[in-house]
Structures are given as structure tokens and as C-alpha cells.
Design a protein around this motif. Structure first.
Motif, PDB file in Angstrom:
ATOM      1  N   ARG A  96       0.770  -1.230   0.111  1.00 16.84           N
ATOM      2  CA  ARG A  96      -0.109  -0.097   0.010  1.00 16.84           C
ATOM      3  C   ARG A  96       0.930   1.200   0.096  1.00 16.84           C
ATOM      4  O   ARG A  96       0.568   2.103  -0.766  1.00 16.84           O
ATOM      5  N   THR A  97       1.892   1.289   0.764  1.00 18.80           N
ATOM      6  CA  THR A  97       2.756   2.495   0.904  1.00 18.80           C
ATOM      7  C   THR A  97       3.303   2.570  -0.281  1.00 18.80           C
ATOM      8  O   THR A  97       3.691   3.480  -0.841  1.00 18.80           O
ATOM      9  N   ALA A  98       3.602   1.676  -0.955  1.00 20.75           N
ATOM     10  CA  ALA A  98       4.375   1.575  -2.348  1.00 20.75           C
ATOM     11  C   ALA A  98       3.496   2.268  -3.542  1.00 20.75           C
ATOM     12  O   ALA A  98       3.984   3.059  -4.392  1.00 20.75           O
ATOM     13  N   LEU A  99       2.229   1.698  -3.454  1.00 18.49           N
ATOM     14  CA  LEU A  99       1.449   2.458  -4.410  1.00 18.49           C
ATOM     15  C   LEU A  99       1.257   4.088  -4.204  1.00 18.49           C
ATOM     16  O   LEU A  99       1.270   4.615  -5.287  1.00 18.49           O
ATOM     17  N   VAL A 100       1.273   4.290  -2.880  1.00 17.64           N
ATOM     18  CA  VAL A 100       0.933   5.569  -2.668  1.00 17.64           C
ATOM     19  C   VAL A 100       2.265   6.322  -3.058  1.00 17.64           C
ATOM     20  O   VAL A 100       2.286   7.601  -3.699  1.00 17.64           O
ATOM     21  N   GLY A 101       3.289   5.852  -2.947  1.00 18.05           N
ATOM     22  CA  GLY A 101       4.560   6.388  -3.119  1.00 18.05           C
ATOM     23  C   GLY A 101       4.975   6.525  -4.805  1.00 18.05           C
ATOM     24  O   GLY A 101       5.314   7.699  -5.202  1.00 18.05           O
ATOM     25  N   VAL A 102       4.367   5.413  -5.475  1.00 18.05           N
ATOM     26  CA  VAL A 102       4.345   5.717  -6.904  1.00 18.05           C
ATOM     27  C   VAL A 102       3.529   6.827  -7.440  1.00 18.05           C
ATOM     28  O   VAL A 102       3.927   7.855  -8.188  1.00 18.05           O
ATOM     29  N   VAL A 103       2.324   6.993  -6.813  1.00 17.44           N
ATOM     30  CA  VAL A 103       1.350   8.145  -7.320  1.00 17.44           C
ATOM     31  C   VAL A 103       1.942   9.349  -6.839  1.00 17.44           C
ATOM     32  O   VAL A 103       1.965  10.386  -7.319  1.00 17.44           O
ATOM     33  N   GLU A 104       2.543   9.445  -5.783  1.00 16.56           N
ATOM     34  CA  GLU A 104       3.128  10.780  -5.123  1.00 16.56           C
ATOM     35  C   GLU A 104       4.301  11.285  -6.012  1.00 16.56           C
ATOM     36  O   GLU A 104       4.268  12.357  -6.411  1.00 16.56           O
ATOM     37  N   ARG A 105       5.236  10.431  -6.367  1.00 17.21           N
ATOM     38  CA  ARG A 105       6.352  10.709  -7.324  1.00 17.21           C
ATOM     39  C   ARG A 105       5.713  11.068  -8.739  1.00 17.21           C
ATOM     40  O   ARG A 105       6.278  12.157  -9.160  1.00 17.21           O
ATOM     41  N   HIS A 106       4.819  10.403  -9.072  1.00 17.65           N
ATOM     42  CA  HIS A 106       4.262  10.776 -10.572  1.00 17.65           C
ATOM     43  C   HIS A 106       3.548  12.379 -10.303  1.00 17.65           C
ATOM     44  O   HIS A 106       3.715  13.318 -11.107  1.00 17.65           O
ATOM     45  N   TRP A 107       2.845  12.778  -9.081  1.00 22.27           N
ATOM     46  CA  TRP A 107       2.407  13.824  -8.928  1.00 22.27           C
ATOM     47  C   TRP A 107       3.329  15.047  -8.954  1.00 22.27           C
ATOM     48  O   TRP A 107       3.131  16.063  -9.581  1.00 22.27           O
ATOM     49  N   ARG A 108       4.468  14.792  -8.127  1.00 24.07           N
ATOM     50  CA  ARG A 108       5.576  15.548  -8.176  1.00 24.07           C
ATOM     51  C   ARG A 108       6.366  15.849  -9.447  1.00 24.07           C
ATOM     52  O   ARG A 108       6.545  17.034  -9.684  1.00 24.07           O
ATOM     53  N   ARG A 109       6.422  14.811  -9.915  1.00 22.34           N
ATOM     54  CA  ARG A 109       7.080  14.980 -11.534  1.00 22.34           C
ATOM     55  C   ARG A 109       6.226  15.768 -12.221  1.00 22.34           C
ATOM     56  O   ARG A 109       6.675  16.873 -13.291  1.00 22.34           O
TER      57      ARG A 109
END
Length: 192
Positions: free
Chosen positions: A101-114
Motif C-alpha cells: 500500500r505505501t509503495a502504491l501511494v509512493g508511486v502516485v506521489e512521485r508521479h504527481w511531483r514530476r
């Protein structure tokens, strides 16, 4: 809801829809000559959701969440202009294990920051992680995990003009709970 304002939600059954447009191509309120109405905002919300889901690999299985629209009063001290908003969402049907779950949130967070979006909230807790962001145009996105592992991704528009081109929503009010995930994935469902 905007801080200090009042909000009225009207829900309806709905699903994925709208044309896919490259993120950032649709002007936000005040950005360009065309006024953004609820239909434009709904289409842009769909684009933002699809852009986010396209960044997740392996791709999870999802379904459209009930669409919402409503009116939002202006903040105190401003003109008493009635603004409209729309919310579109996706319910993830893929089982995402606790460790992932935290990995999925991390993927989305990094994408939004990019993308250059501002992260407004981040909770990396193991059981119910969540992340929220705001785009430069004022659209708000959120990925949240529920108590039973259900996950929802939403996009909400800023205040826009009421659509005169046709209905934004059809049908009656739908207050269904998000479905529980049931699709297994070798990566996202792994108990590692």
C-alpha cells in the motif's frame, strides 16, 4: 470543500467517460479565453485520473466511481458568487496487500511531483496510507485506502461555471460504498 465555504453534493451513478486529453492542455479557471464549465472540468478530471493510473505499473484493475457535482459558496469576504464543481473517481479492484500500500501511494506521489503538482497531504502509514495533491489549475486529487483495503482515487475541480451545454450528471443520488477489492495481482497483492 474549500475552507470557509459551504458545499452541496449531488451524486449520481457514473463511470469512466470523457475524452482523453493530454494533462495540462485544458485551461483552468482564468487561464485562457474560454470559460471552463462543469463539462470541461469533468473531462479534465477524467484526464487527470487516467494520467495517474497510467503511471502505475503493473496496472491495477479499476472501475469508475459514482460521479458527484454540486455548488460551492464563495469564501467569506468575497463576492457571493455561486461556483460549481465536479468530482470524478476510480475504485481500485486490485487487492493491494499491506506491504504494497505505501509503495502504491509512493508511486502516485512521485508521479504527481514530476508533474509539478503540490502535495497537500501525505500519510505513509502502513494500513491506511493516503496522498493528496493540487494542480496549478486548482484541481485536487487524492488516493486513499479504506479500513478494509479498498482504495479510491478522486479528482475534484476548482470552482467553475455551471454547464449550459447539457447535464453533468444523470440519474439519481447514489450513496454506495466503494467495492471491496477482489482481483489478485502477483505484484500488488503479494504478501512480501
Amino acid at each position: 470543500m474549500q475552507s470557509g465555504g459551504a458545499e452541496l453534493n449531488v451524486g449520481c451513478p457514473g463511470g469512466p467517460g470523457g475524452a482523453r486529453v493530454a494533462p495540462g492542455r485544458r485551461p483552468g479557471p482564468g487561464a485562457g479565453s474560454a470559460t471552463v464549465d462543469q463539462l470541461d472540468a469533468a473531462e479534465h478530471c477524467e484526464t487527470l485520473l487516467q494520467d495517474t493510473l497510467d503511471a502505475v505499473r503493473p496496472a491495477p484493475v479499476w472501475q469508475g466511481a459514482p460521479a458527484r457535482a454540486g455548488a460551492r459558496l464563495s469564501l467569506p469576504g468575497r463576492e457571493s458568487e455561486l461556483l460549481w464543481y465536479v468530482t470524478r473517481g476510480r475504485d481500485l479492484l486490485t487487492v493491494v496487500s499491506l506491504p504494497r500500500r505505501t509503495a502504491l501511494v509512493g508511486v502516485v506521489e512521485r508521479h504527481w511531483r514530476r508533474r509539478g503538482w503540490t502535495i497537500t497531504s501525505l500519510d505513509a502509514g502502513r494500513e491506511r496510507p493516503r496522498v493528496a495533491a493540487t494542480t496549478p489549475e486548482g484541481y485536487r486529487l487524492a488516493l486513499r485506502f479504506g479500513e478494509l483495503g479498498e482504495a479510491g482515487l478522486t479528482a475534484t475541480s476548482p470552482g467553475v461555471a455551471r454547464s449550459e451545454r447539457g447535464p453533468v450528471l444523470s440519474g439519481g443520488v447514489d450513496h454506495c460504498a466503494p467495492p471491496l477489492p477482489y482481483v489478485s495481482c502477483p505484484y500488488w497483492s503479494a504478501l512480501v
